[in-house]
Design an enzyme around this catalytic site. Structure first.
Site, PDB file in Angstrom:
ATOM      1  N   CYS A 511       0.930  -1.295   0.143  1.00 24.34           N
ATOM      2  CA  CYS A 511       0.080   0.059  -0.163  1.00 24.34           C
ATOM      3  C   CYS A 511       0.887   1.143   0.108  1.00 24.34           C
ATOM      4  CB  CYS A 511      -0.780  -0.201   1.318  1.00 24.34           C
ATOM      5  SG  CYS A 511      -1.785   1.578   1.599  1.00 24.34           S
ATOM      6  N   ASP A 519       2.766  -1.457  -8.674  1.00 22.91           N
ATOM      7  CA  ASP A 519       3.700  -1.656  -9.700  1.00 22.91           C
ATOM      8  C   ASP A 519       4.106  -3.183  -9.712  1.00 22.91           C
ATOM      9  OD1 ASP A 519       6.268  -1.641  -8.119  1.00 22.91           O
ATOM     10  OD2 ASP A 519       5.353   0.306  -7.702  1.00 22.91           O
ATOM     11  N   GLU A 599     -27.996  -5.750   6.621  1.00 26.93           N
ATOM     12  CA  GLU A 599     -26.750  -5.400   6.010  1.00 26.93           C
ATOM     13  C   GLU A 599     -25.865  -6.618   6.361  1.00 26.93           C
ATOM     14  OE1 GLU A 599     -25.010  -1.576   6.975  1.00 26.93           O
ATOM     15  OE2 GLU A 599     -23.082  -1.952   5.745  1.00 26.93           O
TER      16      GLU A 599
HETATM   17  C1  GLA Z   1      -2.864   5.386   3.964  1.00 32.49           C
HETATM   18  C2  GLA Z   1      -3.365   3.917   3.472  1.00 32.49           C
HETATM   19  C3  GLA Z   1      -4.520   3.657   4.398  1.00 32.49           C
HETATM   20  C4  GLA Z   1      -4.515   3.777   5.992  1.00 32.49           C
HETATM   21  C5  GLA Z   1      -3.679   5.043   6.439  1.00 32.49           C
HETATM   22  C6  GLA Z   1      -3.399   4.852   7.672  1.00 32.49           C
HETATM   23  O1  GLA Z   1      -3.355   6.235   3.848  1.00 32.49           O
HETATM   24  O2  GLA Z   1      -3.630   4.195   2.217  1.00 32.49           O
HETATM   25  O3  GLA Z   1      -5.311   2.510   3.986  1.00 32.49           O
HETATM   26  O4  GLA Z   1      -3.886   2.640   6.206  1.00 32.49           O
HETATM   27  O5  GLA Z   1      -2.584   5.389   5.454  1.00 32.49           O
HETATM   28  O6  GLA Z   1      -2.447   5.841   8.142  1.00 32.49           O
END
Ligand code: GLA
Length: 730
Positions: A511, A519, A599
């Site tokens: 992330c 990538d 939900e």
């Molecule tokens: C980034 C990530 C989110 C979350 C925040 C935490 O923005 O993309 O998914 O994990 O950091 O600070």
């Protein structure tokens, strides 16, 4: 049979449906052809003879048919008569380089490369060129063939066995010269945080188009994957060359059209502001360039890329269904809150709970504690390990967030290791999200990161790590030039490789503020990638469809989240959020204890559905379907066995008294019988009918009336249908 044939002075490289032909002539490697397979013996018919018509180009030999400017080359250097942009530019004692062909090797395997390579390629070719001007300097052009996916991977290696240092000013990974004079369009994936992977198409006219990233990361602004398509190509028709890079740093690609109609593609690590010293007795390897060709339009090229990622890049086949705490609690996280979710999570079928940001140091907001990777005892009084144990009793794996390349000024790590921080003492520091980057080019920093991440598995019992990266680089460029990013990324890959070796079962999610490092470099070492922070289905369906240009569902992580969406403020139905999140690796990112019964039941059903789909969905054949009508995003996913499939439809905007499009499916067996079913749809028909006549959906709500058969596809609504082959006995 060998995938590489040598025909006099030509090389013929073969994949399942394509071939790539080059010849050695006058010391140059001349590119002759890349496209659908043609007979090897025809290579002589491809040698360019038209170029003698040009009056203003240079001839390196007495052969007047050999005008450099009109030929295709495997790599090009400046000041040798080629007036197009060069792929490689070196400075050695202020003189130019002049590489001439020396030899070839087939079947060699580069060892211990600093840059990631695909796994399980079929065959390799290495062409070696010697610099006539500088003794000991050689250039290797590598080609790795991934036969099944119609992909050829290229990279260059410069070896300096001489006594003088060489400055690398530009060293592309891939070059493709098209000399057919055809009209082309560049398709790129652009965007920003929260709107990654926006598909943009523009004509390639005379001059140069250049895209890339300067931020030190592959970036949300410009993904390294792009396509060059014949003008007017569609999802199903036309010539499409698709390129990507196995690299996570700043990158660039250019597409240049010459006055004579030729098109040159160059791509590689960012070359602007590059001066990378190659010391004597050292070598330099470019990131690997990935290219494919399809005559079946963008869809064909995408499916080749998907096959390549599934078979040669990503290693993880099936991921646990996860629940991430970020949008549920943000920094206000506590062991009690996590355990309060656990019973419901178990009932819902969740297999992994990911404790996101906020669990460590004294992190109540984003200004502190990055680097202090120890649980905050205010929030975890009995330790994280005890949470992991309680989750394990419910068969739920512990996942944990970390941003290991970063450091906050307010942290013990900063106080202890100020020298590890990427800062320039003579410049004002640039803070991004209250944090700095650690200098991963330093061995002790790499050791520290390996230890910090490994410790999550060892001390806390985490089986899953979400690896984040939330700021861009800044001041390094001023002093060290963009070559610093190469060293940084090399350090990052060294860390990831060590972690893979030391913790082979640890699943890592990639992330970077969403899709900032979506990538192939990161994908080589991680299990899946968080596509975007934006989880609203209307935005997300566009992001996911853009991602599908180069990346399979197996790596595309999506979450069901709250409505109104936290990034857009836009409301959306439970169904639209579920359907959209199901098209990839599925997870949940909201407080499930606050869900109403209805939900919760729907989300639990989605988890169960996902568990059925995930056995085949990750490496599904993806078709982006086109209809005559605008305002729909429709994708079809078919298992490689052809037995099961899903049809996803997003209607962006509803206008009264408009009917739904007829959807022509793809990739079915015309002879076989299929059932297409889902909300208000239950159709049985042959593959031929579904592909040619198309699927007729029921009447949609018109704005006035309807009954129990009527679909309600209004603004940003979705439909997810299952496709099953019925007559399995042949
Ligand atoms: C980034 C990530 C989110 C979350 C925040 C935490 O923005 O993309 O998914 O994990 O950091 O600070």
């Amino acid at each position: 049979m060998s995938k590489i044939r040598i025909l006099d002075n030509a090389f013929y490289l073969e994949t399942a449906r394509t071939c790539y032909i080059l010849q050695i002539r006058d010391g140059f490697a001349e590119h002759l052809y890349y496209g659908d397979k043609i007979p090897p013996q025809d290579w002589r018919a491809l040698v360019e003879t038209r170029s003698c018509l040009l009056v203003n180009t240079l001839y390196p030999t007495a052969d007047m048919t050999y005008a450099i400017d009109a030929k295709g080359f495997e790599f090009s250097l400046p000041n040798r008569g080629d007036s197009r942009s060069s792929g490689i530019c070196l400075n050695c004692d202020d003189s130019v380089c002049d590489f001439v062909y020396d030899s070839y090797r087939i079947g060699a395997c580069p060892q211990d490369t600093p840059m990631p390579l695909p796994r399980d390629w079929d065959e390799s070719l290495c062409l070696t060129f010697r610099d006539r001007a500088h003794a000991g300097l050689t250039l290797e052009c590598w080609y790795l063939i991934c036969y099944d996916s119609d992909v050829i991977v290229r990279f260059h290696r410069l070896c300096n066995a001489g006594e003088r240092s060489v400055d690398i000013l530009k060293c592309c990974s891939g070059q493709l010269d098209l000399t057919d004079g055809g009209a082309y369009e560049l398709v790129s994936l652009q965007g920003a945080w929260g709107r990654e992977m926006s598909v943009s198409t523009c004509p390639v006219t005379q001059g140069m188009l250049m895209h890339g990233s300067f931020s030190g990361m592959s970036s949300a602004e410009c993904n390294p994957m792009f396509m060059l398509q014949s003008a007017g190509a569609s999802e199903t028709n036309g010539d499409v060359y698709a390129c990507n890079l196995m690299y996570s740093g700043s990158h660039a690609y250019s597409v240049e059209r010459t006055p004579y109609g030729g098109v040159r593609i160059l791509h590689g690590m960012q070359w602007e502001n590059l001066r990378y010293p190659l010391a004597p007795h050292n070598s330099f390897m470019t990131p690997a360039s990935v290219m494919t060709y399809s005559s079946c339009g963008r869809g064909g090229a995408s499916r080749n890329m998907h096959r390549f990622v599934c078979n040669h890049v990503s290693t993880c086949r099936q991921l646990p269904v996860m629940l991430n705490t970020w949008e549920a609690f943000y920094f206000d996280i506590h062991a009690d809150k996590i355990l309060a979710l656990a019973d419901r999570a178990q009932a819902c079928g969740i297999e992994c709970m990911v404790i996101d940001d906020g669990w460590f140091g004294a992190r109540d907001d984003d200004t502190t504690s990055l680097g202090d990777w120890h649980e905050d005892v205010r929030k975890f009084p009995n330790g994280i390990r005890s949470v992991a144990q309680q989750l394990a009793r419910r068969n739920i794996k512990l996942g944990i967030w970390i941003e290991p390349e970063m450091i906050s000024e307010q942290s013990d790590l900063y106080r202890a290791h100020r020298d590890w921080v990427l800062q320039d003492d003579e410049l004002r520091p640039i803070v991004g999200r209250g944090q700095y980057i650690l200098d991963l080019t330093k061995q002790e920093v790499q050791d520290h990161v390996v230890h910090s991440v490994g410790r999550l598995a060892e001390a806390y019992g985490a089986g899953y790590v979400k690896w984040d990266f939330n700021r861009r680089f800044a001041e390094v460029c001023a002093r060290k030039g963009s070559g610093y990013f190469y060293d940084y990324v090399t350090g990052l890959y060294a860390v990831l490789r060590r972690l893979q070796a030391e913790h082979p079962d640890l699943l890592i999610e990639n992330c970077a503020s969403g899709g900032g490092r979506f990538d192939l470099g990161m994908m080589r070492y991680t299990a899946c990638s968080w596509t975007s922070d934006n989880t609203n289905p209307l935005s997300r369906s566009s992001i996911q469809q853009g991602a599908s240009f180069g990346y399979p569902l197996q790596v595309t992580l999506n979450h069901y989240a709250a409505s109104p969406g936290h990034q857009t403020g836009r409301s959306s139905s439970v169904t639209a959020r579920i359907d959209t999140a199901l098209c990839g690796v599925f997870g949940i990112q909201t407080d499930i204890t606050r869900m109403g019964d209805e939900e919760f039941a729907e989300v639990s059903r989605a988890v169960a559905d996902y568990k059925r789909y995930r056995t085949w969905l990750g490496n599904a054949e993806v078709y982006r379907l086109q209809t005559g009508e605008q305002g729909y995003r429709i994708s079809q996913y078919m298992s490689t066995s052809g037995q099961d499939g899903l049809l996803y439809l997003m209607r962006e905007k509803f206008d009264t008294v408009t009917q739904l499009p007829v959807v022509r499916l793809c990739g079915l067996d015309p002879q076989a019988q299929y059932r297409v079913s889902g909300p208000k749809v239950n159709v049985s028909a042959s593959g031929a009918t579904l592909m040619r006549a198309g699927l007729r959906l029921p009447q949609n709500f018109t704005g006035v009336q309807g009954d129990e058969r009527t679909l309600m596809l209004t603004d940003s609504s979705t439909l997810l249908l299952e496709i099953h082959k019925e007559n399995t006995q042949e």
